[in-house]
Design a protein around this motif. Sequence first.
Motif, PDB file in Angstrom:
ATOM      1  N   ALA A   1      -9.765 -40.429  -0.718  1.00  0.00           N
ATOM      2  CA  ALA A   1      -9.659 -39.006  -0.369  1.00  0.00           C
ATOM      3  C   ALA A   1      -8.408 -38.397  -0.993  1.00  0.00           C
ATOM      4  O   ALA A   1      -7.320 -38.966  -0.916  1.00  0.00           O
ATOM      5  CB  ALA A   1      -9.631 -38.837   1.152  1.00  0.00           C
ATOM      6  N   GLY A   2      -8.573 -37.259  -1.659  1.00  0.00           N
ATOM      7  CA  GLY A   2      -7.452 -36.566  -2.286  1.00  0.00           C
ATOM      8  C   GLY A   2      -7.111 -37.051  -3.677  1.00  0.00           C
ATOM      9  O   GLY A   2      -6.270 -36.467  -4.355  1.00  0.00           O
ATOM     10  N   LYS A   3      -7.745 -38.112  -4.141  1.00  0.00           N
ATOM     11  CA  LYS A   3      -7.497 -38.631  -5.483  1.00  0.00           C
ATOM     12  C   LYS A   3      -8.547 -38.061  -6.443  1.00  0.00           C
ATOM     13  O   LYS A   3      -9.587 -37.566  -6.018  1.00  0.00           O
ATOM     14  CB  LYS A   3      -7.564 -40.154  -5.504  1.00  0.00           C
ATOM     15  CG  LYS A   3      -6.475 -40.814  -4.681  1.00  0.00           C
ATOM     16  CD  LYS A   3      -6.558 -42.319  -4.805  1.00  0.00           C
ATOM     17  CE  LYS A   3      -5.475 -42.990  -3.985  1.00  0.00           C
ATOM     18  NZ  LYS A   3      -5.533 -44.456  -4.122  1.00  0.00           N
ATOM     19  N   GLN A   4      -8.263 -38.157  -7.725  1.00  0.00           N
ATOM     20  CA  GLN A   4      -9.199 -37.669  -8.728  1.00  0.00           C
ATOM     21  C   GLN A   4      -9.755 -38.821  -9.544  1.00  0.00           C
ATOM     22  O   GLN A   4      -9.028 -39.750  -9.915  1.00  0.00           O
ATOM     23  CB  GLN A   4      -8.527 -36.678  -9.664  1.00  0.00           C
ATOM     24  CG  GLN A   4      -8.148 -35.379  -8.976  1.00  0.00           C
ATOM     25  CD  GLN A   4      -7.539 -34.396  -9.950  1.00  0.00           C
ATOM     26  OE1 GLN A   4      -6.906 -34.785 -10.928  1.00  0.00           O
ATOM     27  NE2 GLN A   4      -7.741 -33.111  -9.693  1.00  0.00           N
ATOM     28  N   VAL A   5     -11.043 -38.733  -9.820  1.00  0.00           N
ATOM     29  CA  VAL A   5     -11.724 -39.747 -10.620  1.00  0.00           C
ATOM     30  C   VAL A   5     -11.581 -39.391 -12.095  1.00  0.00           C
ATOM     31  O   VAL A   5     -11.816 -38.256 -12.504  1.00  0.00           O
ATOM     32  CB  VAL A   5     -13.225 -39.817 -10.243  1.00  0.00           C
ATOM     33  CG1 VAL A   5     -13.969 -40.779 -11.155  1.00  0.00           C
ATOM     34  CG2 VAL A   5     -13.384 -40.210  -8.783  1.00  0.00           C
ATOM     35  N   VAL A   6     -11.182 -40.385 -12.902  1.00  0.00           N
ATOM     36  CA  VAL A   6     -11.096 -40.212 -14.350  1.00  0.00           C
ATOM     37  C   VAL A   6     -12.396 -40.659 -14.998  1.00  0.00           C
ATOM     38  O   VAL A   6     -12.906 -40.023 -15.908  1.00  0.00           O
ATOM     39  CB  VAL A   6      -9.931 -41.052 -14.934  1.00  0.00           C
ATOM     40  CG1 VAL A   6      -9.967 -41.061 -16.449  1.00  0.00           C
ATOM     41  CG2 VAL A   6      -8.612 -40.546 -14.447  1.00  0.00           C
TER      42      VAL A   6
ATOM     43  N   THR B   1      -7.098 -41.330 -11.459  1.00  0.00           N
ATOM     44  CA  THR B   1      -6.026 -40.847 -12.327  1.00  0.00           C
ATOM     45  C   THR B   1      -4.759 -41.692 -12.220  1.00  0.00           C
ATOM     46  O   THR B   1      -3.973 -41.762 -13.159  1.00  0.00           O
ATOM     47  CB  THR B   1      -5.669 -39.373 -12.015  1.00  0.00           C
ATOM     48  OG1 THR B   1      -5.358 -39.252 -10.630  1.00  0.00           O
ATOM     49  CG2 THR B   1      -6.803 -38.442 -12.391  1.00  0.00           C
ATOM     50  N   ASP B   2      -4.560 -42.367 -11.087  1.00  0.00           N
ATOM     51  CA  ASP B   2      -3.369 -43.209 -10.926  1.00  0.00           C
ATOM     52  C   ASP B   2      -3.564 -44.607 -11.513  1.00  0.00           C
ATOM     53  O   ASP B   2      -2.705 -45.467 -11.401  1.00  0.00           O
ATOM     54  CB  ASP B   2      -2.948 -43.300  -9.456  1.00  0.00           C
ATOM     55  CG  ASP B   2      -3.990 -43.954  -8.555  1.00  0.00           C
ATOM     56  OD1 ASP B   2      -5.044 -44.412  -9.054  1.00  0.00           O
ATOM     57  OD2 ASP B   2      -3.754 -43.992  -7.328  1.00  0.00           O
TER      58      ASP B   2
END
Length: 74
Positions: free
Chosen positions: A38-43, A57-58
């Motif tokens: 939750a709150g993260k972005q998928v690359v 993204t991390d």
Amino acid sequence: MDDPSVSQIHESDILEIDPEALREAERVFAQGILDTMAGKQVVRASYEETRVVVTMTDGCEYYFYGFMGESRGD
């Protein structure tokens, strides 16, 4: 077989696995992973032979395996 550990396995030692229980366990495991995303972005998300790999993204990678089934909306 030449491997003594394999030759010593008896039919009574083999566990029967309930596919529905395995699917449910995988669903619970996958939900736990999804909750951390939750709150993260998928690359990137890619489908491999036995799993789906989701890269964030991390740089973290999450792996989902094929016991989840599918649902189709009409």
